[in-house]
Design a protein around this motif. Structure first.
Motif, mmCIF file in Angstrom:
data_model
loop_
_atom_site.group_PDB
_atom_site.id
_atom_site.type_symbol
_atom_site.label_atom_id
_atom_site.label_comp_id
_atom_site.label_asym_id
_atom_site.label_seq_id
_atom_site.Cartn_x
_atom_site.Cartn_y
_atom_site.Cartn_z
ATOM 1 N N GLU A 75 6.592 45.881 -117.141
ATOM 2 C CA GLU A 75 5.379 45.124 -116.842
ATOM 3 C C GLU A 75 4.363 46.003 -116.107
ATOM 4 N N LYS A 79 0.511 46.390 -117.239
ATOM 5 C CA LYS A 79 -0.575 46.031 -116.323
ATOM 6 C C LYS A 79 -1.312 47.257 -115.777
ATOM 7 N N PRO A 112 3.327 40.588 -122.815
ATOM 8 C CA PRO A 112 3.183 40.439 -121.367
ATOM 9 C C PRO A 112 4.027 39.302 -120.796
ATOM 10 N N VAL A 113 4.709 39.575 -119.717
ATOM 11 C CA VAL A 113 5.503 38.643 -118.903
ATOM 12 C C VAL A 113 6.734 38.118 -119.649
ATOM 13 N N THR A 184 12.328 31.271 -119.742
ATOM 14 C CA THR A 184 12.264 32.513 -118.964
ATOM 15 C C THR A 184 13.487 33.401 -119.168
ATOM 16 N N ASP A 198 8.892 34.502 -110.074
ATOM 17 C CA ASP A 198 8.662 35.814 -110.694
ATOM 18 C C ASP A 198 7.575 35.725 -111.755
ATOM 19 N N VAL A 199 7.666 34.683 -112.598
ATOM 20 C CA VAL A 199 6.681 34.505 -113.666
ATOM 21 C C VAL A 199 5.292 34.356 -113.074
ATOM 22 N N GLN A 200 5.153 33.506 -112.063
ATOM 23 C CA GLN A 200 3.843 33.276 -111.466
ATOM 24 C C GLN A 200 3.309 34.531 -110.790
ATOM 25 N N HIS A 202 3.890 37.621 -111.711
ATOM 26 C CA HIS A 202 3.379 38.489 -112.779
ATOM 27 C C HIS A 202 2.031 37.993 -113.277
ATOM 28 N N LEU A 203 1.901 36.687 -113.440
ATOM 29 C CA LEU A 203 0.624 36.129 -113.905
ATOM 30 C C LEU A 203 -0.493 36.458 -112.918
ATOM 31 N N TYR A 206 -1.397 40.117 -113.378
ATOM 32 C CA TYR A 206 -2.183 40.362 -114.587
ATOM 33 C C TYR A 206 -3.632 39.943 -114.360
#
Length: 413
Positions: A75, A79, A112-113, A184, A198-200, A202-203, A206
């Motif tokens: 990632e 990014k 991405p993600v 996920t 973790d997902v949030q 990364h968002l 980005y």
């Protein structure tokens, strides 16, 4: 086509002994236990080669490690943040170690993600088997009500957002957690998965990276690694987005024919190629798989043959993983295009005229149903798929009744 089989290592419920019995000639594997961004050492690579070459009783399997899938792009690289330069340097070192071991083909992706994404990993089909499914309404329920991504509802139609709300309200707490885990789950075979936090995160990192900027980052990555691959005699092949449309408010840039044309022309090299995945690309009704094979043929370095059945003709819609000859992609026409490309390469004198193929995914049937294998990778379901694909290949390759006959008839007119 060189028939291969994906293997996730010693913990895979499908053993090397099993793979020899299904008739595959080679193996597709990766060092899933090595954290993303870390160098793949010669010792670990050699160990995987040995594991593939050896049966349980210590005898030779006759199998070889033909394709790496995947050497992950982190990632940070996507990014261009954090340790991305170090990760690219490590990627190049891993490539050299793989080339030194005899590997020639490396598959990767630039999603991405989330990598491949499904909302149900064991969806029941009418015959009692199961398969993986992506349901746009359930994904919206995850995005809007479980992840609670700001502004998520505006990325869906009113009808989908309303249905997502209805479904979320009907879910138990355990069902909500299961949906979150499904979405996920991450790369097949990977020991790395992501929490909602973790997902949030990364968002957030980005941020406002646009489609155009993500493309720039991808080209920057290719400009670094493709010359190295060319010097090493490696073929890099990018896997398409799965599913092939935007998710979580982020662009996906390897979903269509135009996406591939842009990347292949931006860094034009024999080492920069395509993994043609008929299942991923086939989830969009506007992707012409046989046509893409014909137009990108010289740059297709790896093949995933599977099929999906779409619920509608929406670009971003629901689908399930169908039998290999039973979905919306005309698999006979696609295989015919592949075989024509292989004949063209052979006549041209290309050493890589035979394209590695694996039967991608499969429905859980018979004893698969009780084994709880890696989702999408049952032994019997994939063996059935390989047998179906092999039948089409054999018929089309038949000297009297296959493509050769039709070509002779065309030339005599």
């Amino acid at each position: 086509m060189r028939q291969t089989w994906r293997w996730f290592g010693p913990k895979d419920l499908t053993s090397i002994d099993d793979i020899t019995q299904v008739g595959a000639a080679g193996v597709v594997s990766a060092l899933h236990h090595v954290p993303n961004g870390v160098v793949w050492s010669p010792e670990e690579i050699a160990k995987r080669h040995e594991e593939i070459a050896t049966r349980k009783d210590g005898s030779a399997s006759g199998l070889t490690w033909d394709v790496v899938e995947s050497l992950p792009v982190t990632e940070d690289i996507k990014k261009q943040k954090g340790d991305w330069r170090e990760h690219i340097a490590n990627y190049k070192i891993s490539m050299k170690h793989l080339a030194d071991s005899g590997i020639e083909t490396i598959c990767y992706n630039f999603m991405p993600v989330l990598d491949w994404t499904r909302t149900n990993l064991r969806w029941t089909v009418p015959n009692g088997g199961s398969c993986m499914r992506f349901d746009i309404n359930d994904f919206a329920a995850f995005d809007i009500h479980i992840l609670k991504r700001p502004g998520a509802a505006t990325d869906f139609t009113n009808a989908i957002a309303d249905e997502a709300a209805r479904r979320f309200e009907a879910m138990s707490e355990d069902e909500q957690k299961q949906l979150g885990r499904n979405v996920t789950m991450g790369l097949p075979g990977s020991t790395e998965s992501m929490s909602l936090e973790d997902v949030q995160a990364h968002l957030d990192e980005y941020g406002a990276i646009s489609r155009e900027q993500l493309r720039v980052h991808f080209v920057n990555f290719l400009e670094e690694v493709v010359p190295v691959a060319e010097d090493l005699g490696l073929r890099l092949c990018c896997h398409p987005d799965d599913p092939p449309f935007a998710l979580l408010g982020l662009p996906r840039i390897m979903s269509t024919e135009e996406d591939y044309r842009y990347i292949l022309e931006a860094v034009d090299s024999p080492a920069n190629g395509m993994t043609l995945c008929s299942g991923s690309l086939g989830a969009r009704p506007d992707n012409d798989l046989p046509g893409m094979m014909e137009r990108f043929g010289p740059k297709v370095h790896f093949l995933h043959l599977r099929n999906v059945k779409r619920d509608s003709d929406d670009i971003a819609g629901s689908f399930f993983e169908a039998e290999h000859l039973g979905g919306d992609t005309d698999m006979v026409a696609l295989i015919a295009a592949i075989l024509r490309e292989e004949r063209r390469r052979k006549a041209e004198g290309r050493a890589d005229w035979e394209i590695p193929m694996r039967p991608d995914h499969g429905q859980d049937i018979l004893d698969d149903l009780g084994r709880r294998s890696q989702p999408g990778y049952p032994t019997i379901g994939r063996m059935k798929g390989l047998a179906e694909l092999r039948g089409v290949m054999t018929a089309l390759d038949h000297a009297q009744w296959g493509l050769a006959r039709s070509e002779r008839q065309s030339s005599s007119r």
